[in-house]
Every structure is written in structure tokens, then in C-alpha cells.
Scaffold this motif. Structure first.
Motif, PDB file in Angstrom:
ATOM      1  N   LEU A  23       0.840  -1.193   0.000  1.00 29.68           N
ATOM      2  CA  LEU A  23       0.000   0.000   0.000  1.00 29.68           C
ATOM      3  C   LEU A  23       0.877   1.246   0.000  1.00 29.68           C
ATOM      4  CD1 LEU A  23      -3.106   0.391   0.213  1.00 29.68           C
ATOM      5  CD2 LEU A  23      -2.738   0.884   2.622  1.00 29.68           C
ATOM      6  N   ASP A  24       0.774   2.070  -1.040  1.00 33.15           N
ATOM      7  CA  ASP A  24       1.554   3.284  -1.142  1.00 33.15           C
ATOM      8  C   ASP A  24       0.786   4.451  -0.550  1.00 33.15           C
ATOM      9  OD1 ASP A  24       3.508   1.912  -2.538  1.00 33.15           O
ATOM     10  OD2 ASP A  24       2.605   2.347  -4.489  1.00 33.15           O
ATOM     11  N   SER A  31      -3.339   3.930 -11.661  1.00 32.19           N
ATOM     12  CA  SER A  31      -4.226   3.151 -10.800  1.00 32.19           C
ATOM     13  C   SER A  31      -5.450   3.968 -10.423  1.00 32.19           C
ATOM     14  CB  SER A  31      -3.485   2.726  -9.527  1.00 32.19           C
ATOM     15  OG  SER A  31      -2.453   1.811  -9.808  1.00 32.19           O
ATOM     16  N   LEU A  32      -5.226   5.217 -10.046  1.00 30.86           N
ATOM     17  CA  LEU A  32      -6.334   6.099  -9.704  1.00 30.86           C
ATOM     18  C   LEU A  32      -7.248   6.315 -10.904  1.00 30.86           C
ATOM     19  CD1 LEU A  32      -4.326   8.718  -7.635  1.00 30.86           C
ATOM     20  CD2 LEU A  32      -6.180   7.307  -6.732  1.00 30.86           C
ATOM     21  N   ASP A 235      -6.912   1.711  -3.254  1.00 35.25           N
ATOM     22  CA  ASP A 235      -6.145   0.911  -2.295  1.00 35.25           C
ATOM     23  C   ASP A 235      -6.665  -0.519  -2.232  1.00 35.25           C
ATOM     24  OD1 ASP A 235      -4.492   2.984  -1.602  1.00 35.25           O
ATOM     25  OD2 ASP A 235      -5.468   3.423   0.314  1.00 35.25           O
ATOM     26  N   TRP A 236      -7.995  -0.666  -2.158  1.00 33.93           N
ATOM     27  CA  TRP A 236      -8.550  -2.008  -1.979  1.00 33.93           C
ATOM     28  C   TRP A 236      -8.370  -2.868  -3.229  1.00 33.93           C
ATOM     29  CZ3 TRP A 236      -9.258  -5.006   1.807  1.00 33.93           C
ATOM     30  CH2 TRP A 236     -10.003  -6.188   1.650  1.00 33.93           C
ATOM     31  N   PHE A 264     -13.531  -2.277   4.328  1.00 33.55           N
ATOM     32  CA  PHE A 264     -13.706  -1.696   3.002  1.00 33.55           C
ATOM     33  C   PHE A 264     -15.175  -1.598   2.639  1.00 33.55           C
ATOM     34  CE2 PHE A 264     -14.779  -2.610  -1.413  1.00 33.55           C
ATOM     35  CZ  PHE A 264     -14.337  -1.431  -1.995  1.00 33.55           C
ATOM     36  N   GLN A 265     -15.923  -2.671   2.834  1.00 37.05           N
ATOM     37  CA  GLN A 265     -17.338  -2.669   2.452  1.00 37.05           C
ATOM     38  C   GLN A 265     -18.126  -1.639   3.254  1.00 37.05           C
ATOM     39  OE1 GLN A 265     -18.350  -6.792   2.974  1.00 37.05           O
ATOM     40  NE2 GLN A 265     -17.484  -7.410   1.004  1.00 37.05           N
ATOM     41  N   THR A 266     -17.817  -1.502   4.524  1.00 35.85           N
ATOM     42  CA  THR A 266     -18.498  -0.513   5.360  1.00 35.85           C
ATOM     43  C   THR A 266     -18.214   0.903   4.872  1.00 35.85           C
ATOM     44  OG1 THR A 266     -18.422  -1.944   7.311  1.00 35.85           O
ATOM     45  CG2 THR A 266     -18.683   0.418   7.701  1.00 35.85           C
ATOM     46  N   LEU A 267     -16.942   1.208   4.626  1.00 34.73           N
ATOM     47  CA  LEU A 267     -16.574   2.554   4.188  1.00 34.73           C
ATOM     48  C   LEU A 267     -17.086   2.838   2.780  1.00 34.73           C
ATOM     49  CD1 LEU A 267     -12.900   2.812   5.518  1.00 34.73           C
ATOM     50  CD2 LEU A 267     -14.986   3.761   6.533  1.00 34.73           C
TER      51      LEU A 267
END
Length: 295
Positions: A23-24, A31-32, A235-236, A264-267
Motif C-alpha cells: 500500500l503506497d 491506478s487512480l 487501495d482495496w 472496506f465494504q463498510t466505508l
């Protein structure tokens, strides 16, 4: 996202490498960009103006020069199509990019990060290439890594589950140099030994812990849901693309991917509505033209 719903491990699409690293703090612009188009363009037959993309990317610290350079490179790589409307330039997804993004969406929302349904099968790929074929060797190893394989020993790679190797490697034109098998381990070999030999589970766990360190905090989704959504999904997806999805039954009970996926799913749910509303407000979109009109 799609930051790129369940595809089994069978039939994975061929990779078009995105970032597959730890993770950077600041993800690479490509990627973005892929994730941004996956969230806001995939399935919508829409093109985005360069100017509105520049404005959104400024929120996550990407400069106008980097955005324009990334858009141009992605056009050159066949991932985006460029269309001019008056003085403005718009960008739409190509069929190749749609394949990449759908694969990512499947990995995030359907396949998932935790492999709880492994049937004991392994897929193996053996290969022997001439020493002078450095590029072909690099491409093959990169593609195998993308497909969830790890090196069991010299010239023999293995992945848990059923992997459609023909779909994964077919376009490399290396069929004559490959030997593909499927089977189970037999005594005295154990599944855990295969995992320890072929995969760096410690590094995978560290990447999930880095994700938790970054996102499991108050205010992770705050004043700018559009920018934060983009960073979160990028990130995910980079995590799950790099994860070979090893069988959960042979991993520690506290495997960090379990908690990271729930987070991740919550956010992602928390920021989705506000991010969508902000995107509708700031993005300059037009219907994607027919590809024959691209310039």
C-alpha cells in the motif's frame, strides 16, 4: 466501485497490469485513473472531460500535468478513447478497459478477498523458455502472478482452485512451451507446505494490515467523499489484485484480510451516496461517441 460481481477463479481475464505492490501513501495516477473510470464510467456509456478529471484529481494530490500525461498514456495503451467536442477533450473507455474494470469489479464485489470455499484443487503451470526470451519470461511471470499463481519451484507455478489458464495466457502465444495440470496434493505433501513454498503470506498479511492502519480510524470518510472514495477503492483493488486468495482453512484465524474486507465494504457504502452526488455536480460528461469517430 467498480473500482473494478462473483466471478469464480475460473475464467479470469488476461491482466493489463495495474499497480500490484504494498500500500503506497500516494497511488500511481494510472491506478487512480482506472478506478475513477471504473466508478463513474463503467456501464454508463459516458465520456468525461479532461478538465473535470483534472479538478477531481487535484483533490487527491495529482497535478494537472500528471493527469494529462496519464490520459495520453492510457490512450496509447488502448485503455481510453479520445473525443473532441469543440475546444474540450473527452475520454471514454475502450473494450479492453471494460474487460479490465469488470475483472476488478468481480474481484472486489463477487470473488472477495477471503477464499472460504476451496475444494482442495490446485492448478499448475509448468514452462520452459529459452534463456534469451527475457521479455516473454517477464510477461509470463507477470501474467501468472496476476492470475493468483506463485512459484512452487523452478519452472512450475501453482494456484489454489480452478484457473482458466487458456484465458489467462492464451494471447502470449506460448502454448507450445506450457504444460498445464490440475490436481490435489498427496502425502507426504501438505497444502500448507505448498502455500509456504509458493506464496509470501507474510507480505500479503502486511499489505492488509497497512490498509487497516490507513483506513480504520475516525473520520476516514469525511469532508470530501468523492476523493476519499477514489483513494479507498484504489487501495482495496490493488490489494485484491495482488492477493492469490489462499484457502482460508490453511491461514491463521486472525487473517487480516477478513477484517480489512469488512472495513472496506463498510466505508464504501458510507461514502457511495455522497460521492455519487458530488460526481454528478462536478463531472462534465457527454454520451460516449461511436469508436469510429475517435480522434
Amino acid at each position: 466501485m467498480p473500482n473494478i460481481a462473483p466471478t469464480p477463479r475460473t475464467g479470469r481475464h488476461a491482466p493489463y497490469a495495474v499497480r500490484v505492490t504494498s500500500l503506497d501513501p500516494t497511488p500511481r495516477p494510472q491506478s487512480l485513473m482506472l478506478n475513477f473510470f471504473g466508478i463513474h464510467v463503467l456501464g454508463r456509456d459516458t465520456a468525461l472531460s479532461a478538465g473535470s478529471v483534472i479538478d477531481v484529481f487535484a483533490r487527491v494530490g495529482v497535478t494537472e500535468e500528471a493527469v494529462r500525461s496519464t490520459l495520453s498514456r492510457m490512450v496509447g495503451r488502448g485503455l481510453l478513447e479520445r473525443h473532441r467536442r469543440g475546444r474540450r477533450m473527452y475520454f471514454a473507455l475502450t473494450p479492453r478497459a471494460v474487460t479490465v474494470l469488470r475483472d476488478g469489479h468481480d474481484r472486489v464485489w463477487r470473488t472477495g478477498a477471503v477464499n472460504r470455499d476451496w475444494d482442495g484443487q490446485w492448478t499448475l503451470v509448468g514452462f520452459s523458455l529459452p534463456e534469451s526470451w527475457r521479455r516473454e519470461r517477464h510477461d509470463l511471470r507477470s501474467r501468472l502472478t496476476w492470475g493468483g499463481f506463485g512459484p512452487l519451484q523452478n519452472g512450475l507455478w501453482v494456484a489454489p482452485g480452478v484457473v482458466d489458464v487458456a484465458a489467462l495466457l492464451g494471447d502470449l502465444s506460448l502454448d507450445a512451451h506450457l504444460r498445464v495440470f490440475r490436481g490435489t496434493v498427496l502425502a507426504p505433501t501438505e497444502a500448507r507446505q505448498v502455500m509456504e513454498s509458493a506464496f509470501d503470506t507474510a507480505a500479503t498479511a502486511d499489505r492488509y494490515r497497512a490498509f487497516l492502519d490507513r483506513w480504520d480510524r475516525p473520520g476516514a470518510i469525511g469532508a470530501d467523499p468523492l476523493g476519499e472514495q477514489l483513494l479507498l477503492h484504489t487501495d482495496w483493488l490493488d490489494l485484491v489484485r495482488a492477493d492469490p486468495r489462499l484457502p482460508a482453512e490453511h491461514l491463521p484465524a486472525d487473517w487480516p484480510a477478513i477484517r480489512a474486507e469488512r472495513l472496506f465494504q463498510t466505508l464504501a457504502r458510507r461514502c457511495a451516496t455522497a460521492a455519487r452526488a458530488e460526481a454528478e455536480r462536478v463531472l462534465d460528461t457527454v454520451p460516449a461517441p461511436d469508436p469510429s469517430t475517435s480522434s
